[in-house]
Design a protein around this motif. Structure first.
Motif, mmCIF file in Angstrom:
data_model
loop_
_atom_site.group_PDB
_atom_site.id
_atom_site.type_symbol
_atom_site.label_atom_id
_atom_site.label_comp_id
_atom_site.label_asym_id
_atom_site.label_seq_id
_atom_site.Cartn_x
_atom_site.Cartn_y
_atom_site.Cartn_z
ATOM 1 N N CYS A 27 0.857 -1.194 0.000
ATOM 2 C CA CYS A 27 0.000 0.000 0.000
ATOM 3 C C CYS A 27 0.882 1.228 0.000
ATOM 4 C CB CYS A 27 -0.914 0.013 1.229
ATOM 5 S SG CYS A 27 -2.188 1.297 1.161
ATOM 6 N N ASN A 28 0.368 2.311 -0.596
ATOM 7 C CA ASN A 28 1.086 3.584 -0.624
ATOM 8 C C ASN A 28 0.618 4.532 0.467
ATOM 9 O OD1 ASN A 28 -1.401 3.838 -1.815
ATOM 10 N ND2 ASN A 28 -0.673 4.730 -3.721
ATOM 11 N N MET A 29 -0.156 4.019 1.408
ATOM 12 C CA MET A 29 -0.560 4.774 2.590
ATOM 13 C C MET A 29 -0.174 3.983 3.839
ATOM 14 S SD MET A 29 -4.339 6.349 1.751
ATOM 15 C CE MET A 29 -4.560 7.638 0.534
ATOM 16 N N ARG A 30 -0.140 4.687 4.957
ATOM 17 C CA ARG A 30 0.103 4.060 6.254
ATOM 18 C C ARG A 30 -0.925 4.600 7.242
ATOM 19 N NH1 ARG A 30 2.452 1.353 3.311
ATOM 20 N NH2 ARG A 30 4.607 0.607 3.352
ATOM 21 N N CYS A 31 -2.184 4.337 6.948
ATOM 22 C CA CYS A 31 -3.269 4.878 7.765
ATOM 23 C C CYS A 31 -3.152 4.377 9.207
ATOM 24 C CB CYS A 31 -4.615 4.476 7.186
ATOM 25 S SG CYS A 31 -4.865 5.076 5.496
ATOM 26 N N VAL A 32 -3.290 5.291 10.137
ATOM 27 C CA VAL A 32 -3.026 4.954 11.536
ATOM 28 C C VAL A 32 -4.033 3.950 12.090
ATOM 29 C CG1 VAL A 32 -1.836 7.099 12.036
ATOM 30 C CG2 VAL A 32 -4.311 7.005 12.304
ATOM 31 N N TYR A 33 -5.221 3.859 11.494
ATOM 32 C CA TYR A 33 -6.231 2.922 11.976
ATOM 33 C C TYR A 33 -6.246 1.621 11.174
ATOM 34 C CZ TYR A 33 -8.678 5.091 8.074
ATOM 35 O OH TYR A 33 -9.006 5.584 6.834
ATOM 36 N N PHE A 56 -12.399 7.791 1.129
ATOM 37 C CA PHE A 56 -12.122 9.206 1.417
ATOM 38 C C PHE A 56 -11.583 9.227 2.845
ATOM 39 C CE2 PHE A 56 -13.864 13.548 -0.030
ATOM 40 C CZ PHE A 56 -12.827 14.225 0.574
ATOM 41 N N LYS A 57 -10.270 9.159 2.962
ATOM 42 C CA LYS A 57 -9.651 8.926 4.261
ATOM 43 C C LYS A 57 -9.854 10.067 5.248
ATOM 44 C CE LYS A 57 -7.572 5.071 2.905
ATOM 45 N NZ LYS A 57 -7.792 3.743 3.510
ATOM 46 N N ALA A 58 -9.796 11.292 4.735
ATOM 47 C CA ALA A 58 -9.867 12.467 5.608
ATOM 48 C C ALA A 58 -9.998 13.707 4.747
ATOM 49 C CB ALA A 58 -8.597 12.562 6.466
ATOM 50 N N PRO A 59 -10.504 14.804 5.321
ATOM 51 C CA PRO A 59 -10.473 16.066 4.570
ATOM 52 C C PRO A 59 -9.035 16.486 4.315
ATOM 53 C CG PRO A 59 -11.050 16.458 6.864
ATOM 54 C CD PRO A 59 -11.049 14.977 6.676
ATOM 55 N N LYS A 60 -8.859 17.399 3.389
ATOM 56 C CA LYS A 60 -7.511 17.805 2.989
ATOM 57 C C LYS A 60 -6.665 18.235 4.179
ATOM 58 C CE LYS A 60 -5.083 20.824 -0.263
ATOM 59 N NZ LYS A 60 -5.238 21.841 -1.330
ATOM 60 N N SER A 61 -7.278 18.924 5.132
ATOM 61 C CA SER A 61 -6.534 19.451 6.279
ATOM 62 C C SER A 61 -5.953 18.356 7.170
ATOM 63 C CB SER A 61 -7.444 20.355 7.113
ATOM 64 O OG SER A 61 -8.586 19.637 7.577
ATOM 65 N N ILE A 108 -3.696 11.369 8.822
ATOM 66 C CA ILE A 108 -4.346 10.064 8.841
ATOM 67 C C ILE A 108 -3.587 9.044 8.001
ATOM 68 C CG2 ILE A 108 -6.447 8.783 8.212
ATOM 69 C CD1 ILE A 108 -6.874 10.589 10.597
ATOM 70 N N THR A 109 -3.137 9.462 6.796
ATOM 71 C CA THR A 109 -2.616 8.500 5.818
ATOM 72 C C THR A 109 -1.096 8.451 5.722
ATOM 73 O OG1 THR A 109 -2.556 10.083 3.985
ATOM 74 C CG2 THR A 109 -4.658 8.960 4.416
ATOM 75 N N LYS A 110 -0.417 9.492 6.262
ATOM 76 C CA LYS A 110 1.033 9.646 6.092
ATOM 77 C C LYS A 110 1.412 9.769 4.612
ATOM 78 C CE LYS A 110 0.949 9.282 10.451
ATOM 79 N NZ LYS A 110 0.830 10.552 11.222
ATOM 80 N N ASN A 111 0.495 10.302 3.837
ATOM 81 C CA ASN A 111 0.703 10.532 2.406
ATOM 82 C C ASN A 111 0.233 11.951 2.081
ATOM 83 O OD1 ASN A 111 -0.092 10.534 -0.566
ATOM 84 N ND2 ASN A 111 0.834 8.508 -0.409
ATOM 85 N N LYS A 112 0.981 12.654 1.237
ATOM 86 C CA LYS A 112 0.701 14.064 0.964
ATOM 87 C C LYS A 112 -0.032 14.297 -0.352
ATOM 88 C CE LYS A 112 4.778 15.626 3.536
ATOM 89 N NZ LYS A 112 6.056 16.378 3.473
ATOM 90 N N GLU A 113 -0.533 13.241 -1.005
ATOM 91 C CA GLU A 113 -1.070 13.383 -2.362
ATOM 92 C C GLU A 113 -2.597 13.502 -2.383
ATOM 93 O OE1 GLU A 113 1.029 9.885 -3.891
ATOM 94 O OE2 GLU A 113 2.181 11.276 -5.138
ATOM 95 N N TYR A 114 -3.133 14.381 -1.544
ATOM 96 C CA TYR A 114 -4.580 14.558 -1.506
ATOM 97 C C TYR A 114 -5.133 14.957 -2.867
ATOM 98 C CZ TYR A 114 -9.168 16.549 -0.630
ATOM 99 O OH TYR A 114 -10.504 16.835 -0.694
ATOM 100 N N GLU A 115 -4.444 15.836 -3.585
ATOM 101 C CA GLU A 115 -4.945 16.316 -4.871
ATOM 102 C C GLU A 115 -5.130 15.172 -5.856
ATOM 103 O OE1 GLU A 115 -2.629 17.842 -3.126
ATOM 104 O OE2 GLU A 115 -3.660 19.741 -2.662
ATOM 105 N N ARG A 116 -4.245 14.190 -5.794
ATOM 106 C CA ARG A 116 -4.378 13.036 -6.691
ATOM 107 C C ARG A 116 -5.633 12.250 -6.347
ATOM 108 N NH1 ARG A 116 0.850 9.446 -7.743
ATOM 109 N NH2 ARG A 116 1.503 11.500 -8.475
ATOM 110 N N PHE A 117 -5.899 12.080 -5.052
ATOM 111 C CA PHE A 117 -7.143 11.418 -4.647
ATOM 112 C C PHE A 117 -8.346 12.181 -5.187
ATOM 113 C CE2 PHE A 117 -10.706 11.960 -1.744
ATOM 114 C CZ PHE A 117 -11.295 10.717 -1.875
ATOM 115 N N GLU A 118 -8.345 13.505 -5.035
ATOM 116 C CA GLU A 118 -9.507 14.277 -5.474
ATOM 117 C C GLU A 118 -9.680 14.211 -6.988
ATOM 118 O OE1 GLU A 118 -10.898 18.849 -5.172
ATOM 119 O OE2 GLU A 118 -10.595 17.835 -3.234
#
Length: 234
Positions: free
Chosen positions: A39-45, A133-138, A143-153
């Motif tokens: 996975c390219n995320m490391r979601c804390v939950y 949708f892991k979390a809002p942009k802020s 939550i995800t330890k990934n900075k690519e929110y724009e790609r998700f959107e």
């Protein structure tokens, strides 16, 4: 397959595990679930620690999957590609063969591999997409330890606009996401034209989380949630 290279790719073990039968993972369909490693995320939950962190423990190759599905023809309607993050792997040929076998395909994805997602949809290789949708942009990085929110959107915008059956869902841990955060997600969805039900999945505590997360202690007041979408709690 005509070359040794292609045969080698099909024999690489990429699927961590298989759920042979499910009535809940693909709406209105009997399906099996393929759990892809990595996975390219490391979601804390996240509770799929072994799938995310131990790709070498994968048990099944694409050839194994085809053999498994051959035995399920006429018994199952569809196949769910989940993980981990299934789009960490090249799914084009896999999906092409699965579709040729008569199965429908649902993809569970975090949406960060936008180009791969678009390719599968534009070639009619997917029938249903579930976007996390892991979390809002802020709070996305927290939550995800990934900075690519724009790609998700970008993926979200494409899925909403392309006409494929889809859903959006969020895992809720009230110490991580509060009512304002969920309402911010809803506002984003509405602004992008999302009209389906929005699914909120309650956090599940297991011994296999990526972090030392505990049960939430903060209350979550559902009466303060936006009414702009139909919210379904799972």
């Amino acid at each position: 397959m005509n070359t040794n290279k292609e045969k080698s790719l099909l024999n690489q073990k990429r699927v961590h595990d298989i759920t042979p039968f499910t009535t809940t993972d693909y709406p209105d369909h009997l399906a099996s679930v393929l759990w892809f490693s990595g996975c390219n995320m490391r979601c804390v939950y996240c509770y799929n620690r072994d799938i995310v962190l131990c790709p070498e423990s994968s048990l099944y190759s694409y050839e194994d999957i085809f053999e498994f599905l051959n035995r399920r023809q006429g018994l199952l309607d569809g196949v769910v590609l989940s993980g981990g993050e299934a789009l960490e792997h090249n799914l084009f040929e896999l999906c092409t063969i699965i579709k040729s076998m008569g199965f429908k395909i649902k993809l569970d994805t975090n949406g960060l591999h936008t180009n791969a997602l678009k390719q599968l949809i534009l070639h009619d290789l997917l029938d249903y997409v579930a976007l996390d949708f892991k979390a809002p942009k802020s709070k996305f990085y927290n939550i995800t330890k990934n900075k690519e929110y724009e790609r998700f959107e970008e993926s979200l915008r494409f899925v909403i606009g392309c006409g494929i059956a889809h859903e959006v869902r969020t895992t809720l841990h009230s110490d991580l996401l509060n009512v304002n955060d969920i309402n911010e997600i809803i506002n984003t969805l509405v602004a992008l034209g999302y009209k389906n039900s929005y699914f909120v999945q309650n956090f599940l505590l297991t011994p296999t989380h990526l972090s030392n997360i505990k049960e939430p202690i903060h209350p979550f007041d559902t009466s303060r949630l936006s009414q702009d979408l139909n919210i379904v709690f799972r």
